[in-house]
Design a protein around this motif. Sequence first.
Motif, PDB file in Angstrom:
ATOM      1  N   ARG A  49      30.438   5.306  75.961  1.00 37.23           N
ATOM      2  CA  ARG A  49      29.241   6.068  75.599  1.00 37.23           C
ATOM      3  C   ARG A  49      29.076   6.194  74.089  1.00 37.23           C
ATOM      4  N   GLY A  50      30.203   6.075  73.387  1.00 39.35           N
ATOM      5  CA  GLY A  50      30.152   6.241  71.937  1.00 39.35           C
ATOM      6  C   GLY A  50      30.019   7.672  71.511  1.00 39.35           C
ATOM      7  N   SER A  51      30.328   8.600  72.429  1.00 40.16           N
ATOM      8  CA  SER A  51      30.215  10.033  72.125  1.00 40.16           C
ATOM      9  C   SER A  51      31.586  10.675  72.043  1.00 40.16           C
ATOM     10  N   ASP A  52      31.732  11.649  71.155  1.00 38.46           N
ATOM     11  CA  ASP A  52      32.978  12.410  70.982  1.00 38.46           C
ATOM     12  C   ASP A  52      34.171  11.508  70.695  1.00 38.46           C
ATOM     13  N   THR A  53      33.935  10.357  70.093  1.00 40.18           N
ATOM     14  CA  THR A  53      35.061   9.432  69.841  1.00 40.18           C
ATOM     15  C   THR A  53      35.948   9.918  68.710  1.00 40.18           C
ATOM     16  N   ASP A  54      35.410  10.798  67.840  1.00 41.22           N
ATOM     17  CA  ASP A  54      36.238  11.300  66.738  1.00 41.22           C
ATOM     18  C   ASP A  54      37.381  12.164  67.238  1.00 41.22           C
ATOM     19  N   SER A  55      37.205  12.732  68.438  1.00 39.46           N
ATOM     20  CA  SER A  55      38.251  13.610  68.988  1.00 39.46           C
ATOM     21  C   SER A  55      39.298  12.831  69.774  1.00 39.46           C
ATOM     22  N   ARG A  95      35.639   5.967  79.179  1.00 42.40           N
ATOM     23  CA  ARG A  95      34.242   6.390  79.393  1.00 42.40           C
ATOM     24  C   ARG A  95      33.618   6.892  78.089  1.00 42.40           C
ATOM     25  N   LEU A  96      34.388   7.718  77.368  1.00 42.05           N
ATOM     26  CA  LEU A  96      33.886   8.240  76.095  1.00 42.05           C
ATOM     27  C   LEU A  96      33.652   7.115  75.100  1.00 42.05           C
ATOM     28  N   LYS A 106      32.204  -0.118  73.510  1.00 40.27           N
ATOM     29  CA  LYS A 106      30.960   0.639  73.365  1.00 40.27           C
ATOM     30  C   LYS A 106      29.809  -0.063  74.087  1.00 40.27           C
ATOM     31  N   GLU A 107      29.214   0.649  75.026  1.00 37.26           N
ATOM     32  CA  GLU A 107      28.090   0.169  75.841  1.00 37.26           C
ATOM     33  C   GLU A 107      28.389  -1.181  76.494  1.00 37.26           C
TER      34      GLU A 107
END
Length: 425
Positions: free
Chosen positions: A120-126, A116-117, A71-72
């Motif tokens: 970014r820490g985005s959409d990691t639940d998927s 990449r996801l 993450k980041e």
Amino acid sequence: MKNREARTPQNFRMKLQCDVEVVNRMLPSMGLRSKGRSSRAVLSIGRHGDRSLYLLICTAKDRSGARYKLKENIEKFFTWFVEEGKATVRLKDPAIDICLSKADCSSLKSFLSAARLAHRGSDTDSLPLSALGPARARDVEKPKKKLSILSKKDYPLTSSFPYSLEQLQVSYCRLTRVDLRMLSLRALRRLDLSNNHIKKLPSTIGDLSCLAELILHNNHLESFSDSLCSSSLQTSLQHLDLSQNQLQVLPARFCQLQQLVNLKLDHNKLLRLPFHMGRLSKLRFLSAAHNQLTVLPASFRKLCLENLDLFGNPFAQASALEHTIRLTFPLRLQELASRAVVERRIPHGPHSVPLHLCHELDFSKACACGRVCVDSYIQTAVSINLHLVSHTVVLVDNMGGTEAPVQKHFCSLLCYCEFMDGDLR
């Protein structure tokens, strides 16, 4: 619970098998250099401890693996050569470059997208995350280059063939067709499918651009696809074994396989050899024993072989007095035009002349006078000593003979008569 079950089939996306080299970017400042050696590794993305996403790299020396926070923490992706299975992930902390190579192209793209996801820490639940545990020994072994399967019980039904294979032998497995999983092995140089029950070859074998040896001995083949002769095998195939099958003819384009060095056609039902046999200029070993050959094509005399075996064929007794006349008087305009096209090497194709004429032009015959004939000619057979085309000759019959009949063509009655006068004298 349902969500976990839905993710399970996709778990392979969060794991990647490839070669990895971890380069410390601080080494040059300390006057040191990287060893420049890559190791086979398994890369996984999953959660650990504080529930943050980590990248785990496991190798044969360290199967427990090294973890790197994502993450980041990714400075840059280098993906110029991703289509070749190569990429580099540059981390901020620690200051390292993770260089990936010899990866499956589609798997690498999926893995980089997931990284990449995670960064970014985005959409990691998927994301279908992997468990960050030690890798299995077989997953971090060096890529397998060679595999032999010699019984049906050892044949893999669910697992795939190692992508890195260069030599594959699958014999005595009673295969009735070529397994499509084999056709995805792009590094394959030698494919041995001997002693099976294969009746037909898929044209996609021609997509194996590195294939140099194809062994199909003792199968049930009834034909050799014309499309294979126009595939990448033209520039790669050097050894072809079609012995002990049910072949009666080979396709007209067979002699486009111009890299052939060794050709085995024994124990088939071949009625004739390809018309342009003489175009196989690199051919050195030819065996076509125990077939139904009665005469050899005219171009056969152009071959330059080291070993030739034509034993056990019902060759006819060559006699120039026995002939087939396909001459018309006077010559038709089409024949005159066709001869001019061939002699003057005028470019032609289906875009400029009818397809049936293209076929006739491709099978033009050379007369003894140096001219060509296309659809109007006299054909006979003459006997040649096979030592003229091969250094070593296996006897043609039990009588110790080394001679065989070869077709000969004449463009006119005058050429035929001149040849007969000389032959009789």
